[in-house]
Design an enzyme around this catalytic site. Structure first.
Site, PDB file in Angstrom:
ATOM      1  N   GLY A 178       0.834  -1.209   0.000  1.00 45.69           N
ATOM      2  CA  GLY A 178       0.000   0.000   0.000  1.00 45.69           C
ATOM      3  C   GLY A 178       0.866   1.255   0.000  1.00 45.69           C
ATOM      4  O   GLY A 178       2.056   1.212   0.284  1.00 45.69           O
TER       5      GLY A 178
ATOM      6  N   ARG B  27      -0.753   9.263   3.798  1.00 50.93           N
ATOM      7  CA  ARG B  27      -1.013  10.166   4.926  1.00 50.93           C
ATOM      8  C   ARG B  27       0.194  10.374   5.838  1.00 50.93           C
ATOM      9  O   ARG B  27       0.190  11.250   6.694  1.00 50.93           O
ATOM     10  CB  ARG B  27      -2.219   9.654   5.735  1.00 50.93           C
ATOM     11  CG  ARG B  27      -3.533  10.040   5.100  1.00 50.93           C
ATOM     12  CD  ARG B  27      -4.704   9.517   5.899  1.00 50.93           C
ATOM     13  NE  ARG B  27      -4.931   8.100   5.665  1.00 50.93           N
ATOM     14  CZ  ARG B  27      -5.718   7.333   6.423  1.00 50.93           C
ATOM     15  NH1 ARG B  27      -6.319   7.841   7.479  1.00 50.93           N
ATOM     16  NH2 ARG B  27      -5.893   6.056   6.140  1.00 50.93           N
TER      17      ARG B  27
ATOM     18  N   THR C 184      -6.321  -6.068  -1.313  1.00 50.61           N
ATOM     19  CA  THR C 184      -5.659  -7.042  -0.430  1.00 50.61           C
ATOM     20  C   THR C 184      -5.710  -8.464  -1.004  1.00 50.61           C
ATOM     21  O   THR C 184      -4.774  -9.244  -0.809  1.00 50.61           O
ATOM     22  CB  THR C 184      -6.308  -7.030   0.966  1.00 50.61           C
ATOM     23  OG1 THR C 184      -7.730  -7.162   0.799  1.00 50.61           O
ATOM     24  CG2 THR C 184      -6.029  -5.741   1.703  1.00 50.61           C
TER      25      THR C 184
ATOM     26  N   ARG D 179      31.002   7.206  26.813  1.00 47.63           N
ATOM     27  CA  ARG D 179      30.869   6.798  25.405  1.00 47.63           C
ATOM     28  C   ARG D 179      31.328   5.351  25.205  1.00 47.63           C
ATOM     29  O   ARG D 179      31.886   4.746  26.120  1.00 47.63           O
ATOM     30  CB  ARG D 179      31.654   7.777  24.532  1.00 47.63           C
ATOM     31  CG  ARG D 179      31.017   9.172  24.526  1.00 47.63           C
ATOM     32  CD  ARG D 179      31.934  10.201  23.898  1.00 47.63           C
ATOM     33  NE  ARG D 179      32.359   9.786  22.577  1.00 47.63           N
ATOM     34  CZ  ARG D 179      33.424  10.297  21.942  1.00 47.63           C
ATOM     35  NH1 ARG D 179      34.158  11.242  22.528  1.00 47.63           N
ATOM     36  NH2 ARG D 179      33.754   9.874  20.739  1.00 47.63           N
TER      37      ARG D 179
ATOM     38  N   LYS E 184      35.777   7.981  26.884  1.00 43.64           N
ATOM     39  CA  LYS E 184      35.604   7.244  25.631  1.00 43.64           C
ATOM     40  C   LYS E 184      36.650   6.150  25.561  1.00 43.64           C
ATOM     41  O   LYS E 184      37.832   6.433  25.773  1.00 43.64           O
ATOM     42  CB  LYS E 184      35.751   8.181  24.438  1.00 43.64           C
ATOM     43  CG  LYS E 184      35.430   7.515  23.124  1.00 43.64           C
ATOM     44  CD  LYS E 184      36.366   7.947  21.992  1.00 43.64           C
ATOM     45  CE  LYS E 184      37.746   7.359  22.147  1.00 43.64           C
ATOM     46  NZ  LYS E 184      38.648   7.629  21.027  1.00 43.64           N
TER      47      LYS E 184
ATOM     48  N   ASN F  85      44.548  12.841  23.242  1.00 44.18           N
ATOM     49  CA  ASN F  85      44.728  11.505  22.660  1.00 44.18           C
ATOM     50  C   ASN F  85      44.811  11.529  21.139  1.00 44.18           C
ATOM     51  O   ASN F  85      45.078  10.530  20.518  1.00 44.18           O
ATOM     52  CB  ASN F  85      43.585  10.579  23.089  1.00 44.18           C
ATOM     53  CG  ASN F  85      42.230  11.074  22.617  1.00 44.18           C
ATOM     54  OD1 ASN F  85      42.001  12.278  22.565  1.00 44.18           O
ATOM     55  ND2 ASN F  85      41.350  10.163  22.266  1.00 44.18           N
TER      56      ASN F  85
HETATM   57  C1  UD1 Z   1      -8.704  -3.877   4.951  1.00 44.01           C
HETATM   58  C2  UD1 Z   1      -9.834  -4.885   4.940  1.00 44.01           C
HETATM   59  C3  UD1 Z   1     -10.902  -4.459   5.965  1.00 44.01           C
HETATM   60  C4  UD1 Z   1     -10.292  -4.292   7.335  1.00 44.01           C
HETATM   61  C5  UD1 Z   1      -9.098  -3.333   7.275  1.00 44.01           C
HETATM   62  C6  UD1 Z   1      -8.387  -3.297   8.588  1.00 44.01           C
HETATM   63  C7  UD1 Z   1      -9.986  -5.749   2.695  1.00 44.01           C
HETATM   64  C8  UD1 Z   1     -10.673  -5.663   1.402  1.00 44.01           C
HETATM   65  N1  UD1 Z   1     -10.385  -4.915   3.646  1.00 44.01           N
HETATM   66  O1  UD1 Z   1      -9.202  -2.604   4.564  1.00 44.01           O
HETATM   67  O2  UD1 Z   1     -11.924  -5.424   6.018  1.00 44.01           O
HETATM   68  O3  UD1 Z   1     -11.270  -3.817   8.246  1.00 44.01           O
HETATM   69  O4  UD1 Z   1      -8.158  -3.764   6.275  1.00 44.01           O
HETATM   70  O5  UD1 Z   1      -7.439  -2.279   8.545  1.00 44.01           O
HETATM   71  O6  UD1 Z   1      -9.089  -6.558   2.869  1.00 44.01           O
HETATM   72  N2  UD1 Z   1      -2.227  -3.678   0.781  1.00 44.01           N
HETATM   73  C9  UD1 Z   1      -1.432  -4.210  -0.207  1.00 44.01           C
HETATM   74  N3  UD1 Z   1      -1.868  -4.202  -1.484  1.00 44.01           N
HETATM   75  C10 UD1 Z   1      -3.078  -3.690  -1.824  1.00 44.01           C
HETATM   76  C11 UD1 Z   1      -3.891  -3.146  -0.814  1.00 44.01           C
HETATM   77  C12 UD1 Z   1      -3.443  -3.158   0.479  1.00 44.01           C
HETATM   78  O7  UD1 Z   1      -0.331  -4.680   0.075  1.00 44.01           O
HETATM   79  O8  UD1 Z   1      -3.387  -3.732  -3.011  1.00 44.01           O
HETATM   80  C13 UD1 Z   1      -1.761  -3.692   2.175  1.00 44.01           C
HETATM   81  C14 UD1 Z   1      -1.565  -2.304   2.738  1.00 44.01           C
HETATM   82  O9  UD1 Z   1      -0.226  -1.889   2.572  1.00 44.01           O
HETATM   83  C15 UD1 Z   1      -1.923  -2.509   4.192  1.00 44.01           C
HETATM   84  C16 UD1 Z   1      -2.947  -3.623   4.170  1.00 44.01           C
HETATM   85  O10 UD1 Z   1      -2.778  -4.277   2.950  1.00 44.01           O
HETATM   86  O11 UD1 Z   1      -0.818  -2.952   4.936  1.00 44.01           O
HETATM   87  C17 UD1 Z   1      -4.368  -3.108   4.307  1.00 44.01           C
HETATM   88  O12 UD1 Z   1      -4.648  -2.178   3.336  1.00 44.01           O
HETATM   89  P1  UD1 Z   1      -5.637  -0.970   3.594  1.00 44.01           P
HETATM   90  O13 UD1 Z   1      -5.866  -0.280   2.327  1.00 44.01           O
HETATM   91  O14 UD1 Z   1      -5.158  -0.202   4.765  1.00 44.01           O
HETATM   92  O15 UD1 Z   1      -6.940  -1.726   4.096  1.00 44.01           O
HETATM   93  P2  UD1 Z   1      -8.407  -1.652   3.524  1.00 44.01           P
HETATM   94  O16 UD1 Z   1      -8.430  -2.274   2.166  1.00 44.01           O
HETATM   95  O17 UD1 Z   1      -8.920  -0.299   3.678  1.00 44.01           O
END
Ligand code: UD1
Ligand code: CA
Length: 457
Positions: free
Chosen positions: A11, A15, A79, A331, A349, A384
């Site tokens: 992801g 933010r 995900t 140190r 040191k 030193n």
């Molecule tokens: C996801 C869950 C949601 C849960 C929430 C908890 C899904 C569809 N939703 O929400 O039910 O309540 O987490 O925080 O699974 N990531 C990737 N690749 C992607 C998308 C995300 O690696 O394509 C990683 C992100 O880096 C992060 C994690 O997956 O570490 C979760 O991603 P994020 O977008 O925060 O979660 P949601 O999809 O909003």
């Protein structure tokens, strides 16, 4: 049973407002993903797979010392799509644990419980009840209270949004089910993403079992999206560590003003005053007292030693019954034997000081080896460094060094030598018990007039 771990870290993390990958931001001096990796490793997985994407090279470099199977997800499409990238690396049997790289504090205990349940051929979801579940996927249950699916907030009806039980995202799944169902995920949803959460309904629809589990602590499932959440989670983690130490018998004057960024081992009756920071690996012996505002990193402090306020200790080993500070700086390479006193504005040191020796005020002792019962007067400096090389100063037992003295290294002072105040010593002294002084002259000028201010000023 065979266990694999998949950590999602592809992801974006906009933010954080950072050029650095979100998962490389830190909590207690350790990156989020390193926290997760270290915990996951303790499950002894046969494979630890990290899904990387945005700023993935940074993450790979930061974790280069770990045994990780990398799978790229580019561009991220949800995900479910992320876990699909792990499929080629996953065995056919066993259990797969899915974790998030931005949820740093998941504990080994909770993971073990999840794996145990999943090994009984069940998909185990880590869920949590939230006062404000906005944004999270909600856990859907039937009349028998069995899980039938997860609905994402954005896809949920008003009625479903009232559900307080949320998906934390972490789960343990019999690996065969990932191979069987994940290829059939679709992105027919509001976000046009492949949701891992759609797996739940698929598993249930074929009569398979889905279980849920709550974490022991809510901070285990707290994710970090911005620097405010990072700071909040840091506080929660510090509070937890402080409470653990107090339960083990350590006195913390104020647990809310205590920071441990590493490990702290304490024998009985250790007392720590406010606003101290401990980093790396620190060991404190019985009855050690740490005054307020001390910074201590990678140090061992033996029993009954007292560290007075505002001391900075890094890479030092301090013997029993010592007295350090206030305002001392030790140190790396400093080794003090028992009953050593180091006072204010004294810097050491790479120096060893033997028992009962003292350096109580305003000194620099670098690359020095100091014997027993030595007195280092105020303002003693080991010279030193010649601009290129560092040289050693050897001061044998019972030497007395008067105030404001320069010891030009390399230099050896034999046992019992006395150095007069204000002396520059640039030659070795081989005679035991000798008095060393520079020949200087002191004059009085009787005709001298001190300048005086004109009137009115
Ligand atoms: C996801 C869950 C949601 C849960 C929430 C908890 C899904 C569809 N939703 O929400 O039910 O309540 O987490 O925080 O699974 N990531 C990737 N690749 C992607 C998308 C995300 O690696 O394509 C990683 C992100 O880096 C992060 C994690 O997956 O570490 C979760 O991603 P994020 O977008 O925060 O979660 P949601 O999809 O909003
Ligand atoms: Ca998302």
């Amino acid at each position: 049973m065979l266990c694999s771990v998949v950590i999602l870290a592809a992801g974006q993390g906009k933010r954080m407002q950072s050029k650095k990958s979100k998962v490389l931001h830190t909590l207690a001096n350790r990156s989020f993903i390193e926290h997760v990796t270290l915990t996951a490793q303790q499950l002894n997985p046969n494979k630890l797979i990290v899904i990387h994407g945005h700023l993935g090279e940074q993450v790979q470099e930061a974790l280069s010392s770990y045994k990780i199977t990398w799978a790229e997800q580019m561009p991220p499409q949800g995900t479910g799509h992320a876990v699909q990238q792990a499929l080629p690396h996953l065995a056919e049997t066993g259990v797969t644990v899915i974790l998030y790289g931005d949820v740093p504090l998941i504990t080994l205990d909770t993971l073990k419980k999840m794996v145990e349940k999943a090994e009984k051929n069940s998909l185990v979801l880590l869920t949590e009840i939230m006062n404000d579940p906005t944004g999270y996927g909600r856990v859907l249950r039937n009349n028998q209270n069995n899980v039938i699916g997860i609905i994402e907030h954005k896809d949920a009806t008003e009625e479903q949004r009232k559900i307080a039980e949320v998906n934390t995202g972490m789960m343990a799944v019999p690996t065969t089910w990932l191979h069987k169902y994940l290829p059939y995920l679709n992105n027919n949803n509001v976000q046009k993403e492949y949701y891992l959460t759609d797996l739940i309904k698929m598993v249930v629809d074929e009569g398979n079992s889905v279980d849920t589990l709550f974490p022991q602590y809510s901070w285990e499932v707290t994710g970090v999206n911005d620097r405010l959440q990072q700071a909040e989670l840091e506080r929660e983690y510090q509070k937890y560590q402080a409470e653990n130490l107090m339960r083990l018998g350590v006195s913390l004057r104020d647990p809310s003003r205590f920071d441990l960024r590493g490990s702290l081992e304490c024998d009985q009756d250790v007392e720590i005053d406010v606003n101290c920071i401990f980093e790396g690996s620190v060991k404190l012996g019985a009855n050690v007292k740490i005054g307020p505002y001390c910074f201590i990193r990678n140090a061992e402090i033996a029993a009954n030693t007292c560290i007075e306020p505002y001391s900075h200790i890094d890479g030092a080993k301090i013997g029993e019954n010592g007295k350090i500070g206030p305002f001392s700086r030790l140190r790396p390479g400093t080794i003090l034997a028992e009953h050593v006193h180091v006072g204010n504005f004294v810097e050491l040191k790479n120096s060893q000081v033997d028992a009962y020796s003292k350096a109580n005020h305003l000194s620099y002792l670098g690359d020095a080896s100091i014997g027993k019962r030595v007195n280092i007067g105020a303002g003693t400096i080991t010279c030193n460094y010649d601009g290129v090389n560092k040289h050693k100063t050897i001061i044998e037992d019972d030497v007395f060094i008067g105030s404001s003295t320069q010891l030009v290294a390399p230099l050896t002072l034999k046992k019992g030598v006395t150095v007069a105040a204000g002396t520059t010593v640039w030659k070795d002294v081989h005679d035991e018990n000798a008095l060393i002084l520079n020949v200087k002259e002191q004059r009085s000028r009787l005709s001298w007039l001190r300048p005086c201010k004109s009137e009115g000023k």
